[in-house]
Design a protein around this motif. Structure first.
Motif, short mmCIF file in Angstrom:
data_model
loop_
_atom_site.label_atom_id
_atom_site.label_comp_id
_atom_site.label_asym_id
_atom_site.label_seq_id
_atom_site.Cartn_x
_atom_site.Cartn_y
_atom_site.Cartn_z
N GLU A 1 0.84 -1.20 0.00
CA GLU A 1 0.00 0.00 0.00
C GLU A 1 0.87 1.25 0.00
N ARG B 1 0.38 5.53 -0.12
CA ARG B 1 -0.51 6.70 -0.08
C ARG B 1 -0.05 7.68 -1.14
N VAL C 1 -5.63 9.85 -5.54
CA VAL C 1 -5.72 8.55 -6.18
C VAL C 1 -6.47 8.61 -7.50
N ASN D 1 -10.56 5.46 3.14
CA ASN D 1 -9.58 5.69 2.08
C ASN D 1 -10.22 5.47 0.72
N ARG D 2 -9.81 6.27 -0.24
CA ARG D 2 -10.19 6.04 -1.63
C ARG D 2 -9.03 5.25 -2.23
N SER D 3 -9.32 4.04 -2.74
CA SER D 3 -8.29 3.09 -3.10
C SER D 3 -8.38 2.63 -4.54
N LEU E 1 -6.79 -0.64 -6.70
CA LEU E 1 -6.15 -1.93 -6.48
C LEU E 1 -5.82 -2.60 -7.81
N ASN F 1 -2.01 -1.45 -3.72
CA ASN F 1 -3.09 -0.52 -3.43
C ASN F 1 -2.52 0.89 -3.35
N PHE G 1 -3.72 4.66 -2.43
CA PHE G 1 -4.88 5.22 -1.74
C PHE G 1 -4.65 6.64 -1.30
#
Length: 147
Positions: free
Chosen positions: A82, A84, A88, A114-116, A118, A128, A130
């Motif tokens: 992940e 950040r 995103v 969180n706006r993710s 993938l 990911n 995010f």
């Protein structure tokens, strides 16, 4: 007010991906991050971020640890890397065409705030990207600058 986090007396430093196709995986992450990884050896590279380091090593780097049976390449099924990012959705727009065959889920706001985005890297590892979007998620990451 959120409870204060409990910190463990160790410093999480890095994640190392083991791959049989070193150049392909390094190239993927260089394109993803739009910058070269630092090559510390012909079969070992890393990207240092503000929080930790992503390292990539060829299967040959496992010899000092007893060989490949300890970490066979491209077999991860339960870990998500992940990262950040500041936005995103903008990152997805930049990468959408490039990620078309690897996309697992387009930008989605998750229940934890969180706006993710993938997707899978060439070895099948889940990645990911995010951005915290709810007040609680933004507060949680307030002490760490976004890339």
């Amino acid at each position: 007010m959120r409870p204060q986090p409990t910190f463990f007396p160790m410093n999480f430093t890095s994640v190392r991906l083991i791959t049989a196709d070193f150049e392909r995986l390094v190239s993927f992450y260089e394109q993803l991050f739009d910058q070269p990884l630092t090559r510390l050896a012909p079969v070992f590279a890393e990207l240092r971020t503000l929080g930790a380091t992503l390292a990539i090593g060829h299967t040959s780097t496992l010899a000092p640890f007893g060989g490949e049976p300890g970490a066979p390449a491209a077999t991860n099924g339960s870990v998500i890397l992940e990262f950040r990012v500041a936005d995103v959705d903008a990152t997805y727009q930049r990468l959408a065409g490039w990620l078309s065959g690897a996309l697992v889920q387009g930008p989605t706001t998750m229940p934890w705030g969180n706006r993710s985005l993938l997707f899978r890297d060439p070895d099948g590892n889940l990645v990911n990207l995010f951005t915290p979007v709810t007040a609680d998620a933004v507060e949680k990451f307030a002490q760490q600058p976004a890339a």
